[in-house]
Each structure stands twice: as C-alpha cells, then as structure tokens.
Design a protein around this motif. Structure first.
Motif, PDB file in Angstrom:
ATOM      1  N   HIS A  50       0.986  -1.220  -0.236  1.00  0.00           N
ATOM      2  CA  HIS A  50       0.105   0.109  -0.266  1.00  0.00           C
ATOM      3  C   HIS A  50       1.163   1.299  -0.152  1.00  0.00           C
ATOM      4  O   HIS A  50       0.053   2.386  -0.097  1.00  0.00           O
ATOM      5  CB  HIS A  50      -1.068   0.477   1.107  1.00  0.00           C
ATOM      6  CG  HIS A  50      -0.468  -0.005   2.579  1.00  0.00           C
ATOM      7  ND1 HIS A  50       0.358  -0.647   3.167  1.00  0.00           N
ATOM      8  CD2 HIS A  50      -0.300   1.144   3.431  1.00  0.00           C
ATOM      9  CE1 HIS A  50       0.592  -0.332   4.406  1.00  0.00           C
ATOM     10  NE2 HIS A  50       0.410   0.839   4.409  1.00  0.00           N
ATOM     11  N   CYS A  51       2.068   0.968   0.385  1.00  0.00           N
ATOM     12  CA  CYS A  51       2.803   2.357   0.281  1.00  0.00           C
ATOM     13  C   CYS A  51       4.308   2.402  -0.359  1.00  0.00           C
ATOM     14  O   CYS A  51       4.772   3.038  -0.324  1.00  0.00           O
ATOM     15  CB  CYS A  51       3.134   2.468   1.936  1.00  0.00           C
ATOM     16  SG  CYS A  51       3.719   1.484   2.789  1.00  0.00           S
ATOM     17  N   THR A  52       4.687   1.445  -1.362  1.00  0.00           N
ATOM     18  CA  THR A  52       5.458   1.668  -2.306  1.00  0.00           C
ATOM     19  C   THR A  52       5.289   1.711  -3.578  1.00  0.00           C
ATOM     20  O   THR A  52       4.028   0.883  -3.971  1.00  0.00           O
ATOM     21  CB  THR A  52       5.932   0.389  -1.580  1.00  0.00           C
ATOM     22  OG1 THR A  52       5.418  -1.478  -2.456  1.00  0.00           O
ATOM     23  CG2 THR A  52       6.747  -0.215  -0.495  1.00  0.00           C
ATOM     24  N   GLY A  53       6.429   2.688  -4.521  1.00  0.00           N
ATOM     25  CA  GLY A  53       5.472   2.356  -5.678  1.00  0.00           C
ATOM     26  C   GLY A  53       5.794   0.753  -6.614  1.00  0.00           C
ATOM     27  O   GLY A  53       4.649   0.961  -7.044  1.00  0.00           O
ATOM     28  N   VAL A  54       6.294  -0.076  -6.427  1.00  0.00           N
ATOM     29  CA  VAL A  54       6.199  -1.310  -6.609  1.00  0.00           C
ATOM     30  C   VAL A  54       4.796  -1.681  -6.671  1.00  0.00           C
ATOM     31  O   VAL A  54       4.498  -2.756  -6.879  1.00  0.00           O
ATOM     32  CB  VAL A  54       7.606  -2.114  -6.656  1.00  0.00           C
ATOM     33  CG1 VAL A  54       8.440  -1.725  -7.262  1.00  0.00           C
ATOM     34  CG2 VAL A  54       7.902  -2.194  -5.169  1.00  0.00           C
ATOM     35  N   GLY A  55       4.330  -1.851  -5.175  1.00  0.00           N
ATOM     36  CA  GLY A  55       3.399  -2.513  -4.662  1.00  0.00           C
ATOM     37  C   GLY A  55       1.986  -1.201  -5.033  1.00  0.00           C
ATOM     38  O   GLY A  55       1.547  -2.380  -5.696  1.00  0.00           O
ATOM     39  N   LYS A  56       2.184  -0.359  -4.853  1.00  0.00           N
ATOM     40  CA  LYS A  56       1.251  -0.040  -5.648  1.00  0.00           C
ATOM     41  C   LYS A  56       0.983  -0.084  -7.276  1.00  0.00           C
ATOM     42  O   LYS A  56       0.110  -0.054  -7.675  1.00  0.00           O
ATOM     43  CB  LYS A  56       0.555   1.573  -5.328  1.00  0.00           C
ATOM     44  CG  LYS A  56       0.856   1.716  -3.887  1.00  0.00           C
ATOM     45  CD  LYS A  56       1.084   3.674  -3.811  1.00  0.00           C
ATOM     46  CE  LYS A  56       1.777   4.369  -4.257  1.00  0.00           C
ATOM     47  NZ  LYS A  56       1.461   5.663  -4.483  1.00  0.00           N
ATOM     48  N   ALA A  57       1.885  -0.610  -7.998  1.00  0.00           N
ATOM     49  CA  ALA A  57       1.760  -0.324  -9.375  1.00  0.00           C
ATOM     50  C   ALA A  57       1.221  -1.738  -9.556  1.00  0.00           C
ATOM     51  O   ALA A  57       0.759  -1.839 -10.753  1.00  0.00           O
ATOM     52  CB  ALA A  57       3.423  -0.470  -9.760  1.00  0.00           C
TER      53      ALA A  57
END
Length: 259
Positions: free
Chosen positions: A137-144
C-alpha cells in the motif's frame, strides 16, 4: 488473516520448515521436541509426507530428510525467477542511463518481494534488499502491482492488509487508496513520494506475463532532492519502457482491460 487455517497442514509445513533451520536428518523425537508436538502426532504427519515423497527415511538410523518431491517442486518454482534473468540486462541498462537505484519485485501473498536490486553510482541506504518483503500500500512497486489487479481482488487484498502508516504521507484510508489506484492504472505508473521512507521518492511500473496477469514491477528510487519534476519527467517514460520490454520478453502482447 481472516481465512481459516487447517491445523494439520500448518503442522506439516512446520515440520518441513524445520529442515531449513536444521540442515541435517531429524528423528521423530527431534521434531516432536523442537515443535512441542506429541510423538504420535508427528509420526502420523511424517508418514503421510514420506508416502507423498516430501520426506525420506534413512533406514539405518530411522531419521528423516527432505524428499525428492520437494526438489521437483523447487525446480518448478525456480521458473518464476526466469523473470530476474530476463530483466537483469534491462535493469543494468536503466541504471547506466538514470544513474540511480533500480528494483525488480514479484508479488506473493499480499506483499512484494525484492528479487533484484542494482545500485546506481550513488548507492542509497534504504529499506530494500534482495529477498526482503515490503507492503503493497505504500511502495511504488506495490501500488503498481495492486492497481492492475481485478477490482474484487483489490478489495480483498486491502481488507487483509494492515494499512500501517510508515510515514506521515502513507495513505491509510482504504477508499482514498482505491481512488489512487484507479489513477495509477489510468496513467500506467505509480509514484511513492515519501510514503514508506522520509526523503525517498520512486517511480514504478507493472510487469505482465503472457496471460496478461501482473506478476511484478520495476522501480527507480532516489532521494527526493535528486528526483525533482524535471528528473521525474525523464524517469517515468524510461521506467515504463523498461517494464514494457520485460513484459514483452515474458510473452505479454496487449494492454490489460481497464477497471
């Protein structure tokens, strides 16, 4: 976790994972003592695992070791990490161009796992390292990755995720985050602006396989002072191009259906 776990399967997994911690053969007594289970319980589970090929018994001392079935499964799992082999030269080229740190992650059980990290000439001392898990929820890769799941799957994942505030900029409201994910999906990339670590900014894009499923993501991370609007405008298309190149190498052909 809201799902109901099956105790016997949990115990079987605990037994198998003991062999990761103790690189040796183990007896029923050893396993019983280390896991705090009765010998009769351990014996029943072990015999089932032995019958299915997950354990082998040494007939001389009656101790157990991991079986060939796990080797077969391990070989199958290793195919997932062809992604790393395919992506490595693309990542190297990206680092040479951008002069900043680049990450590659895969998605597993509601988290991202870093499988590649190549530092730029000005290496960062940040949370990421190969093999480490990070929140979605709070990493660029995770949200992507999260943004390109089906709508129901997004709801399920967020319902089972602790939206922990890592910094004052972390989004912890589910509805706000879902709206943000729609925006990410429309633009095709995500940005982490100090959401997991103060002073850190990154841009990320999703990676797809030949089934059009999102399987990972690539990102470029840098101190916020080095990633201003000019740099961001330069980095975004480079990251997207790299992600598309990796996806195509994985057999991806067309864009996924929008939410």
């Amino acid at each position: 976790m809201t799902e109901r776990l099956i105790q016997s399967i949990e115990r079987a997994a605990d037994i198998l994972e003991l062999f990761l911690a103790y690189d040796q053969e183990l007896s029923v007594k050893d396993i019983s003592s280390k896991l705090g289970l009765s010998k009769s319980t351990v014996h029943g589970i072990i015999k089932t695992l032995e019958y299915r090929g997950y354990l082998q018994q040494n007939k001389d001392d009656l101790k157990y070791k991991l079986g060939l079935k796990l080797f077969e499964l391990g070989n199958r799992v290793s195919h997932q990490f062809d992604l790393g082999k395919i992506a490595r030269p693309i990542i190297k080229k990206l680092v040479d161009e951008l002069q900043e740190t680049v990450h590659l992650v895969v998605f597993e059980r509601g988290e991202v796992i870093y499988i590649e990290k190549l530092d730029g000439p000005r290496a960062l001392r940040i949370y990421s390292q190969v093999g480490k898990r990070a929140p979605i929820h709070c990493t660029g890769v995770g949200k992507a990755i999260l943004a390109f799941q089906e709508g129901e799957e997004i709801n399920r994942l967020l319902s089972n995720t602790n939206l922990e505030p890592y910094t004052e900029y972390t989004m912890t409201n589910k509805e706000e985050l879902i709206n943000h994910l729609h925006f990410i999906r429309e633009q095709g990339y995500s940005i982490d602006d100090e959401e997991i670590e103060l002073g850190l900014k990154c841009v990320a894009a999703p990676i797809f396989d030949h089934h059009q499923h999102v399987i990972g993501a690539i990102s470029c991370a840098a101190p916020k002072v080095r990633m201003d609007d000019v740099k961001l405008a330069e980095f975004i298309p480079r990251i997207q191009q790299a992600a598309e190149s990796i996806s195509q190498s994985m057999g991806y052909k067309t864009n996924p259906t929008l939410l």
